[in-house]
Scaffold this motif. Structure first.
Motif, PDB file in Angstrom:
ATOM      1  N   LEU A 138      27.929   1.161 -18.491  1.00 29.44           N
ATOM      2  CA  LEU A 138      28.237   1.416 -17.076  1.00 29.44           C
ATOM      3  C   LEU A 138      27.892   2.867 -16.766  1.00 29.44           C
ATOM      4  O   LEU A 138      28.148   3.746 -17.585  1.00 29.44           O
ATOM      5  CB  LEU A 138      29.727   1.228 -16.798  1.00 29.44           C
ATOM      6  CG  LEU A 138      30.285  -0.178 -16.829  1.00 29.44           C
ATOM      7  CD1 LEU A 138      31.785  -0.162 -17.041  1.00 29.44           C
ATOM      8  CD2 LEU A 138      29.955  -0.883 -15.534  1.00 29.44           C
ATOM      9  N   GLY A 139      27.334   3.125 -15.601  1.00 31.62           N
ATOM     10  CA  GLY A 139      27.119   4.496 -15.153  1.00 31.62           C
ATOM     11  C   GLY A 139      25.846   5.140 -15.649  1.00 31.62           C
ATOM     12  O   GLY A 139      25.005   5.542 -14.863  1.00 31.62           O
ATOM     13  N   LEU A 140      25.678   5.260 -16.951  1.00 28.32           N
ATOM     14  CA  LEU A 140      24.497   5.897 -17.528  1.00 28.32           C
ATOM     15  C   LEU A 140      24.352   5.435 -18.970  1.00 28.32           C
ATOM     16  O   LEU A 140      25.309   5.493 -19.743  1.00 28.32           O
ATOM     17  CB  LEU A 140      24.646   7.425 -17.474  1.00 28.32           C
ATOM     18  CG  LEU A 140      23.425   8.270 -17.782  1.00 28.32           C
ATOM     19  CD1 LEU A 140      22.265   7.968 -16.832  1.00 28.32           C
ATOM     20  CD2 LEU A 140      23.774   9.753 -17.704  1.00 28.32           C
ATOM     21  N   TYR A 141      23.162   4.978 -19.328  1.00 28.17           N
ATOM     22  CA  TYR A 141      22.939   4.354 -20.632  1.00 28.17           C
ATOM     23  C   TYR A 141      23.293   5.245 -21.813  1.00 28.17           C
ATOM     24  O   TYR A 141      23.678   4.758 -22.868  1.00 28.17           O
ATOM     25  CB  TYR A 141      21.496   3.850 -20.768  1.00 28.17           C
ATOM     26  CG  TYR A 141      20.430   4.926 -20.728  1.00 28.17           C
ATOM     27  CD1 TYR A 141      20.012   5.573 -21.884  1.00 28.17           C
ATOM     28  CD2 TYR A 141      19.823   5.284 -19.535  1.00 28.17           C
ATOM     29  CE1 TYR A 141      19.030   6.551 -21.858  1.00 28.17           C
ATOM     30  CE2 TYR A 141      18.828   6.247 -19.487  1.00 28.17           C
ATOM     31  CZ  TYR A 141      18.438   6.889 -20.645  1.00 28.17           C
ATOM     32  OH  TYR A 141      17.473   7.852 -20.605  1.00 28.17           O
ATOM     33  N   LYS A 142      23.189   6.549 -21.663  1.00 30.34           N
ATOM     34  CA  LYS A 142      23.412   7.432 -22.811  1.00 30.34           C
ATOM     35  C   LYS A 142      24.878   7.810 -23.017  1.00 30.34           C
ATOM     36  O   LYS A 142      25.221   8.418 -24.026  1.00 30.34           O
ATOM     37  CB  LYS A 142      22.563   8.693 -22.677  1.00 30.34           C
ATOM     38  CG  LYS A 142      23.004   9.639 -21.574  1.00 30.34           C
ATOM     39  CD  LYS A 142      22.086  10.842 -21.521  1.00 30.34           C
ATOM     40  CE  LYS A 142      22.564  11.865 -20.523  1.00 30.34           C
ATOM     41  NZ  LYS A 142      21.672  13.036 -20.512  1.00 30.34           N
ATOM     42  N   ALA A 143      25.751   7.458 -22.084  1.00 33.28           N
ATOM     43  CA  ALA A 143      27.168   7.818 -22.195  1.00 33.28           C
ATOM     44  C   ALA A 143      27.900   6.760 -23.008  1.00 33.28           C
ATOM     45  O   ALA A 143      28.229   5.695 -22.511  1.00 33.28           O
ATOM     46  CB  ALA A 143      27.784   7.963 -20.810  1.00 33.28           C
ATOM     47  N   GLY A 144      28.125   7.049 -24.292  1.00 32.03           N
ATOM     48  CA  GLY A 144      28.822   6.134 -25.187  1.00 32.03           C
ATOM     49  C   GLY A 144      30.316   6.381 -25.188  1.00 32.03           C
ATOM     50  O   GLY A 144      30.824   7.226 -24.444  1.00 32.03           O
ATOM     51  N   THR A 145      31.022   5.669 -26.028  1.00 32.22           N
ATOM     52  CA  THR A 145      32.480   5.781 -26.102  1.00 32.22           C
ATOM     53  C   THR A 145      32.919   7.173 -26.527  1.00 32.22           C
ATOM     54  O   THR A 145      33.778   7.782 -25.898  1.00 32.22           O
ATOM     55  CB  THR A 145      33.055   4.747 -27.094  1.00 32.22           C
ATOM     56  OG1 THR A 145      32.733   3.439 -26.637  1.00 32.22           O
ATOM     57  CG2 THR A 145      34.567   4.877 -27.215  1.00 32.22           C
ATOM     58  N   SER A 146      32.350   7.689 -27.614  1.00 27.77           N
ATOM     59  CA  SER A 146      32.837   8.946 -28.172  1.00 27.77           C
ATOM     60  C   SER A 146      31.809  10.072 -28.167  1.00 27.77           C
ATOM     61  O   SER A 146      32.104  11.173 -28.620  1.00 27.77           O
ATOM     62  CB  SER A 146      33.352   8.726 -29.594  1.00 27.77           C
ATOM     63  OG  SER A 146      32.340   8.167 -30.394  1.00 27.77           O
ATOM     64  N   ASP A 147      30.619   9.821 -27.651  1.00 25.26           N
ATOM     65  CA  ASP A 147      29.592  10.858 -27.530  1.00 25.26           C
ATOM     66  C   ASP A 147      28.388  10.267 -26.815  1.00 25.26           C
ATOM     67  O   ASP A 147      28.305   9.052 -26.626  1.00 25.26           O
ATOM     68  CB  ASP A 147      29.164  11.382 -28.906  1.00 25.26           C
ATOM     69  CG  ASP A 147      28.691  12.834 -28.865  1.00 25.26           C
ATOM     70  OD1 ASP A 147      28.376  13.348 -27.764  1.00 25.26           O
ATOM     71  OD2 ASP A 147      28.655  13.463 -29.927  1.00 25.26           O
ATOM     72  N   GLU A 148      27.451  11.134 -26.442  1.00 23.65           N
ATOM     73  CA  GLU A 148      26.188  10.633 -25.909  1.00 23.65           C
ATOM     74  C   GLU A 148      25.446   9.963 -27.056  1.00 23.65           C
ATOM     75  O   GLU A 148      25.494  10.435 -28.196  1.00 23.65           O
ATOM     76  CB  GLU A 148      25.371  11.768 -25.314  1.00 23.65           C
ATOM     77  CG  GLU A 148      26.006  12.313 -24.045  1.00 23.65           C
ATOM     78  CD  GLU A 148      25.199  13.402 -23.363  1.00 23.65           C
ATOM     79  OE1 GLU A 148      24.279  13.982 -23.992  1.00 23.65           O
ATOM     80  OE2 GLU A 148      25.493  13.685 -22.190  1.00 23.65           O
ATOM     81  N   VAL A 149      24.784   8.847 -26.754  1.00 28.51           N
ATOM     82  CA  VAL A 149      24.164   8.042 -27.799  1.00 28.51           C
ATOM     83  C   VAL A 149      22.647   7.999 -27.635  1.00 28.51           C
ATOM     84  O   VAL A 149      22.121   8.172 -26.543  1.00 28.51           O
ATOM     85  CB  VAL A 149      24.750   6.609 -27.815  1.00 28.51           C
ATOM     86  CG1 VAL A 149      26.238   6.645 -28.135  1.00 28.51           C
ATOM     87  CG2 VAL A 149      24.513   5.892 -26.494  1.00 28.51           C
ATOM     88  N   VAL A 150      21.963   7.753 -28.755  1.00 29.29           N
ATOM     89  CA  VAL A 150      20.500   7.672 -28.744  1.00 29.29           C
ATOM     90  C   VAL A 150      20.000   6.265 -29.045  1.00 29.29           C
ATOM     91  O   VAL A 150      18.790   6.051 -29.114  1.00 29.29           O
ATOM     92  CB  VAL A 150      19.869   8.689 -29.728  1.00 29.29           C
ATOM     93  CG1 VAL A 150      20.161  10.120 -29.280  1.00 29.29           C
ATOM     94  CG2 VAL A 150      20.366   8.455 -31.139  1.00 29.29           C
ATOM     95  N   VAL A 151      20.910   5.316 -29.235  1.00 27.24           N
ATOM     96  CA  VAL A 151      20.546   3.910 -29.439  1.00 27.24           C
ATOM     97  C   VAL A 151      21.563   3.043 -28.696  1.00 27.24           C
ATOM     98  O   VAL A 151      22.710   3.453 -28.493  1.00 27.24           O
ATOM     99  CB  VAL A 151      20.515   3.506 -30.935  1.00 27.24           C
ATOM    100  CG1 VAL A 151      19.428   4.261 -31.689  1.00 27.24           C
ATOM    101  CG2 VAL A 151      21.864   3.714 -31.593  1.00 27.24           C
ATOM    102  N   PRO A 152      21.169   1.840 -28.272  1.00 23.98           N
ATOM    103  CA  PRO A 152      22.128   0.933 -27.646  1.00 23.98           C
ATOM    104  C   PRO A 152      23.307   0.648 -28.578  1.00 23.98           C
ATOM    105  O   PRO A 152      23.137   0.496 -29.785  1.00 23.98           O
ATOM    106  CB  PRO A 152      21.301  -0.325 -27.385  1.00 23.98           C
ATOM    107  CG  PRO A 152      19.895   0.169 -27.264  1.00 23.98           C
ATOM    108  CD  PRO A 152      19.801   1.279 -28.272  1.00 23.98           C
ATOM    109  N   GLN A 153      24.496   0.587 -27.998  1.00 22.67           N
ATOM    110  CA  GLN A 153      25.725   0.353 -28.745  1.00 22.67           C
ATOM    111  C   GLN A 153      26.162  -1.110 -28.614  1.00 22.67           C
ATOM    112  O   GLN A 153      25.735  -1.807 -27.699  1.00 22.67           O
ATOM    113  CB  GLN A 153      26.835   1.251 -28.194  1.00 22.67           C
ATOM    114  CG  GLN A 153      26.476   2.727 -28.188  1.00 22.67           C
ATOM    115  CD  GLN A 153      26.340   3.298 -29.578  1.00 22.67           C
ATOM    116  OE1 GLN A 153      27.328   3.473 -30.264  1.00 22.67           O
ATOM    117  NE2 GLN A 153      25.124   3.586 -29.997  1.00 22.67           N
ATOM    118  N   SER A 154      27.049  -1.566 -29.500  1.00 17.80           N
ATOM    119  CA  SER A 154      27.554  -2.940 -29.426  1.00 17.80           C
ATOM    120  C   SER A 154      28.696  -3.064 -28.418  1.00 17.80           C
ATOM    121  O   SER A 154      28.987  -4.163 -27.943  1.00 17.80           O
ATOM    122  CB  SER A 154      28.010  -3.427 -30.801  1.00 17.80           C
ATOM    123  OG  SER A 154      29.043  -2.601 -31.291  1.00 17.80           O
TER     124      SER A 154
END
Length: 186
Positions: A138-154
């Protein structure tokens, strides 16, 4: 007398009701400044989208985040997406191979294609919203749960700051900074 030992899994109440309208409900980034915000806290801003970003990032602000009462969450990017940067003018992730800006959905490299449109699942509590499924966000693909991410998360979990029938504010706090997203329903 009747004893209820657990909640009805098909019941529609609380934040589940707000998200889905007990059917299907479409949410989008709010067409306003600071709908996307990153800063040291929820209220201090390093960067927030401007009013002009709403039109220059049209491919991002037209995205739909659809919640259904059957537990489905659908991300519909309307066949285009915003390739974001790392804050220093370099596309994120660095090997995306695209220019920063609007790109056709077909331009996602295979290793990032899960960030494109798709149907996933979700769970919601009083204080959090989790989108579940490879590449759901939601919002922005790179904003993960605990940090900005460089791969899609589950899955990605967002903290709910505010939620009503037509407005929702979610955030991810990384310790070093906070991504905050404001969404509105149609």
């Amino acid at each position: 007398s009747l004893e209820v030992t657990e909640d009805d899994p098909n019941a529609c109440f609380g934040n589940f009701q707000i998200l889905t309208g007990c059917g299907e409900k479409v949410w989008k980034l709010a067409p306003e400044s600071n709908a996307m915000h990153i800063g040291p806290s929820l209220n201090e801003t390093w960067w927030g989208n401007s009013d002009s970003d709403v039109s220059s990032r049209f491919c991002h602000f037209n995205d739909e985040y659809i919640f259904r009462s059957n537990g489905e969450y659908e991300y519909d990017n309307k066949d285009d997406f915003w390739a974001d940067d790392n804050g220093s003018g370099v596309v994120w992730p660095a090997d995306l191979g695209l220019e920063i800006g609007c790109n056709p959905n077909s331009a996602w490299p295979p290793q990032y294609a899960a960030w494109g449109s798709g149907v996933h699942g979700f769970s919601v509590t009083e204080n959090s919203l989790t989108v579940i499924g490879e590449g759901a966000w939601l919002g922005l693909y790179k904003a993960g749960t605990s940090d900005e991410v460089v791969v899609p998360q589950s899955s990605i979990t967002y903290t709910i700051s505010e939620i009503s029938d037509d407005r929702m504010v979610l955030f991810c706090d990384y310790g070093w900074g906070v991504w905050r997203f404001t969404l509105v329903s149609e």
